[in-house]
Design a protein around this motif. Sequence first.
Motif, PDB file in Angstrom:
ATOM      1  N   ALA A  83       0.858  -1.194   0.000  1.00 50.59           N
ATOM      2  CA  ALA A  83       0.000   0.000   0.000  1.00 50.59           C
ATOM      3  C   ALA A  83       0.890   1.239   0.000  1.00 50.59           C
ATOM      4  O   ALA A  83       1.730   1.405   0.901  1.00 50.59           O
ATOM      5  CB  ALA A  83      -0.898  -0.009   1.238  1.00 50.59           C
ATOM      6  N   LYS A  84       0.726   2.078  -0.994  1.00 52.65           N
ATOM      7  CA  LYS A  84       1.544   3.295  -1.107  1.00 52.65           C
ATOM      8  C   LYS A  84       0.914   4.364  -0.211  1.00 52.65           C
ATOM      9  O   LYS A  84       0.128   5.207  -0.666  1.00 52.65           O
ATOM     10  CB  LYS A  84       1.605   3.758  -2.567  1.00 52.65           C
ATOM     11  CG  LYS A  84       2.199   2.694  -3.500  1.00 52.65           C
ATOM     12  CD  LYS A  84       2.140   3.125  -4.964  1.00 52.65           C
ATOM     13  CE  LYS A  84       2.586   2.008  -5.887  1.00 52.65           C
ATOM     14  NZ  LYS A  84       2.445   2.338  -7.324  1.00 52.65           N
ATOM     15  N   VAL A  85       1.243   4.297   1.066  1.00 53.53           N
ATOM     16  CA  VAL A  85       0.485   5.066   2.063  1.00 53.53           C
ATOM     17  C   VAL A  85       0.668   6.582   1.942  1.00 53.53           C
ATOM     18  O   VAL A  85      -0.127   7.349   2.480  1.00 53.53           O
ATOM     19  CB  VAL A  85       0.811   4.591   3.503  1.00 53.53           C
ATOM     20  CG1 VAL A  85       0.230   3.213   3.759  1.00 53.53           C
ATOM     21  CG2 VAL A  85       2.307   4.611   3.761  1.00 53.53           C
ATOM     22  N   ASN A  86       1.716   7.007   1.241  1.00 52.83           N
ATOM     23  CA  ASN A  86       1.899   8.462   1.059  1.00 52.83           C
ATOM     24  C   ASN A  86       1.310   8.949  -0.264  1.00 52.83           C
ATOM     25  O   ASN A  86       1.500  10.111  -0.637  1.00 52.83           O
ATOM     26  CB  ASN A  86       3.397   8.812   1.102  1.00 52.83           C
ATOM     27  CG  ASN A  86       4.175   8.149  -0.036  1.00 52.83           C
ATOM     28  OD1 ASN A  86       3.757   7.091  -0.547  1.00 52.83           O
ATOM     29  ND2 ASN A  86       5.280   8.743  -0.436  1.00 52.83           N
ATOM     30  N   LEU A 139      -6.837   4.886   0.269  1.00 56.36           N
ATOM     31  CA  LEU A 139      -5.895   5.611  -0.596  1.00 56.36           C
ATOM     32  C   LEU A 139      -6.596   6.102  -1.859  1.00 56.36           C
ATOM     33  O   LEU A 139      -6.415   7.244  -2.277  1.00 56.36           O
ATOM     34  CB  LEU A 139      -4.718   4.693  -0.975  1.00 56.36           C
ATOM     35  CG  LEU A 139      -3.832   4.251   0.185  1.00 56.36           C
ATOM     36  CD1 LEU A 139      -2.769   3.276  -0.299  1.00 56.36           C
ATOM     37  CD2 LEU A 139      -3.187   5.469   0.838  1.00 56.36           C
ATOM     38  N   THR A 140      -7.401   5.218  -2.468  1.00 55.05           N
ATOM     39  CA  THR A 140      -8.099   5.618  -3.690  1.00 55.05           C
ATOM     40  C   THR A 140      -9.057   6.771  -3.398  1.00 55.05           C
ATOM     41  O   THR A 140      -9.127   7.743  -4.154  1.00 55.05           O
ATOM     42  CB  THR A 140      -8.849   4.408  -4.280  1.00 55.05           C
ATOM     43  OG1 THR A 140      -7.880   3.406  -4.610  1.00 55.05           O
ATOM     44  CG2 THR A 140      -9.633   4.778  -5.516  1.00 55.05           C
ATOM     45  N   ARG A 141      -9.772   6.648  -2.289  1.00 53.46           N
ATOM     46  CA  ARG A 141     -10.718   7.734  -1.950  1.00 53.46           C
ATOM     47  C   ARG A 141      -9.989   9.072  -1.771  1.00 53.46           C
ATOM     48  O   ARG A 141     -10.417  10.100  -2.290  1.00 53.46           O
ATOM     49  CB  ARG A 141     -11.495   7.385  -0.678  1.00 53.46           C
ATOM     50  CG  ARG A 141     -12.509   8.457  -0.311  1.00 53.46           C
ATOM     51  CD  ARG A 141     -13.423   8.097   0.829  1.00 53.46           C
ATOM     52  NE  ARG A 141     -14.289   9.219   1.126  1.00 53.46           N
ATOM     53  CZ  ARG A 141     -15.407   9.517   0.469  1.00 53.46           C
ATOM     54  NH1 ARG A 141     -15.814   8.748  -0.510  1.00 53.46           N
ATOM     55  NH2 ARG A 141     -16.123  10.579   0.782  1.00 53.46           N
ATOM     56  N   ARG A 142      -8.876   9.038  -1.058  1.00 54.68           N
ATOM     57  CA  ARG A 142      -8.171  10.301  -0.801  1.00 54.68           C
ATOM     58  C   ARG A 142      -7.503  10.836  -2.083  1.00 54.68           C
ATOM     59  O   ARG A 142      -7.396  12.045  -2.286  1.00 54.68           O
ATOM     60  CB  ARG A 142      -7.171  10.109   0.336  1.00 54.68           C
ATOM     61  CG  ARG A 142      -7.914   9.963   1.685  1.00 54.68           C
ATOM     62  CD  ARG A 142      -6.999   9.996   2.865  1.00 54.68           C
ATOM     63  NE  ARG A 142      -6.265   8.759   3.014  1.00 54.68           N
ATOM     64  CZ  ARG A 142      -4.951   8.675   3.232  1.00 54.68           C
ATOM     65  NH1 ARG A 142      -4.213   9.762   3.309  1.00 54.68           N
ATOM     66  NH2 ARG A 142      -4.375   7.498   3.369  1.00 54.68           N
ATOM     67  N   ILE A 143      -7.101   9.924  -2.966  1.00 54.25           N
ATOM     68  CA  ILE A 143      -6.565  10.348  -4.281  1.00 54.25           C
ATOM     69  C   ILE A 143      -7.676  11.020  -5.089  1.00 54.25           C
ATOM     70  O   ILE A 143      -7.473  12.061  -5.720  1.00 54.25           O
ATOM     71  CB  ILE A 143      -5.969   9.129  -5.021  1.00 54.25           C
ATOM     72  CG1 ILE A 143      -4.624   8.752  -4.397  1.00 54.25           C
ATOM     73  CG2 ILE A 143      -5.817   9.398  -6.518  1.00 54.25           C
ATOM     74  CD1 ILE A 143      -4.074   7.417  -4.853  1.00 54.25           C
ATOM     75  N   LEU A 144      -8.867  10.442  -5.056  1.00 55.59           N
ATOM     76  CA  LEU A 144      -9.991  11.043  -5.782  1.00 55.59           C
ATOM     77  C   LEU A 144     -10.295  12.442  -5.245  1.00 55.59           C
ATOM     78  O   LEU A 144     -10.619  13.355  -6.008  1.00 55.59           O
ATOM     79  CB  LEU A 144     -11.243  10.166  -5.668  1.00 55.59           C
ATOM     80  CG  LEU A 144     -11.228   8.860  -6.466  1.00 55.59           C
ATOM     81  CD1 LEU A 144     -12.532   8.098  -6.231  1.00 55.59           C
ATOM     82  CD2 LEU A 144     -11.030   9.115  -7.955  1.00 55.59           C
ATOM     83  N   GLU A 145     -10.193  12.596  -3.929  1.00 51.50           N
ATOM     84  CA  GLU A 145     -10.458  13.923  -3.354  1.00 51.50           C
ATOM     85  C   GLU A 145      -9.456  14.948  -3.881  1.00 51.50           C
ATOM     86  O   GLU A 145      -9.808  16.088  -4.186  1.00 51.50           O
ATOM     87  CB  GLU A 145     -10.430  13.862  -1.821  1.00 51.50           C
ATOM     88  CG  GLU A 145     -11.736  13.304  -1.264  1.00 51.50           C
ATOM     89  CD  GLU A 145     -11.659  12.923   0.206  1.00 51.50           C
ATOM     90  OE1 GLU A 145     -10.544  12.853   0.765  1.00 51.50           O
ATOM     91  OE2 GLU A 145     -12.735  12.666   0.782  1.00 51.50           O
ATOM     92  N   VAL A 146      -8.188  14.522  -4.008  1.00 48.04           N
ATOM     93  CA  VAL A 146      -7.173  15.442  -4.555  1.00 48.04           C
ATOM     94  C   VAL A 146      -7.504  15.762  -6.013  1.00 48.04           C
ATOM     95  O   VAL A 146      -7.510  16.933  -6.428  1.00 48.04           O
ATOM     96  CB  VAL A 146      -5.755  14.802  -4.461  1.00 48.04           C
ATOM     97  CG1 VAL A 146      -4.730  15.683  -5.176  1.00 48.04           C
ATOM     98  CG2 VAL A 146      -5.362  14.583  -3.009  1.00 48.04           C
TER      99      VAL A 146
END
Length: 285
Positions: A58-61, A99-106
Amino acid sequence: MGVREIQAKSILQKSGLPGADYVINPYTGCVHGCVYCYARFMKRFTNHAEPWGSFLDAKVNAPELLARRLAHRRLPLTDCVLLSSVTDPYQPPEKKYELTRRILEVLARHDAPISILTKSDLVLRDADILARLSDAGVGMSFGVADDAWSLRLEPRASPPSRRLAALRALRDRGIRVNAFVSPFLPGVSDIRQIVDALAGVVDAFAVEAINTQAGTWAATLAVIARRDRSLAKECNRLACDPQYWRALEMQARMLAAQAGMELTGFFHHRDLTGRLNVSPETPKA
Ligand code: SF4
């Protein structure tokens, strides 16, 4: 199955895939465990000894890395970002990591066009973000429409019935949906059953023949043989028969037209004389 948390050095990659300018893979590996997975070549870029399908990094950053990258250089608003090409962005550990959710938010802050390709109904969790984007599409692949076959071939992905329900729910929220009939396994995949299942859910679909040169063919046939040995032999024979693929493409066109859908492409891995093609550049199944 353990998940290793890693720090990625980069997260937004230029893509050579059709319809995608950039690609983001929030994880390395995929625990959905599809026996035919074309992405398993990625294992050589990891230091895992375990077989593909049984490890996950998991690429946590990733969300913070993406936010920093986009702060320095904005994406052209027309450039489409694909999640994902060599992993599934909604495999079970995504429930915890988000991670996917937070990437989508960005990405939503930049209103970038987004294309999601998954075999999981967990994507429904993020319908709130997808619905407020001006250009977001969700695609699901269906090599089979039958849940029992899927359990054998794609043991930890959502069953096709749940994928279809998810596409329906997303469409009802105004989100664009599409289907990729891939990989098509002769004698196991049933084009009529798949088109019937997709009718009324998507307007268009593409088909991809199974790639027998991806290093996973023997394992795929072994899984089929465990249920039906003669079907596995037939599947192997038909997969190399150009006449079979020609007839299937015609049948898919006819069924799509009858159902009021468009067949947007049929990807062969052999030309129709039986010679191997250079594989068309298609996303993972
Ligand atoms: S085919 Fe897709 S969903 Fe299945 S294991 Fe590979 S990357 Fe995961």
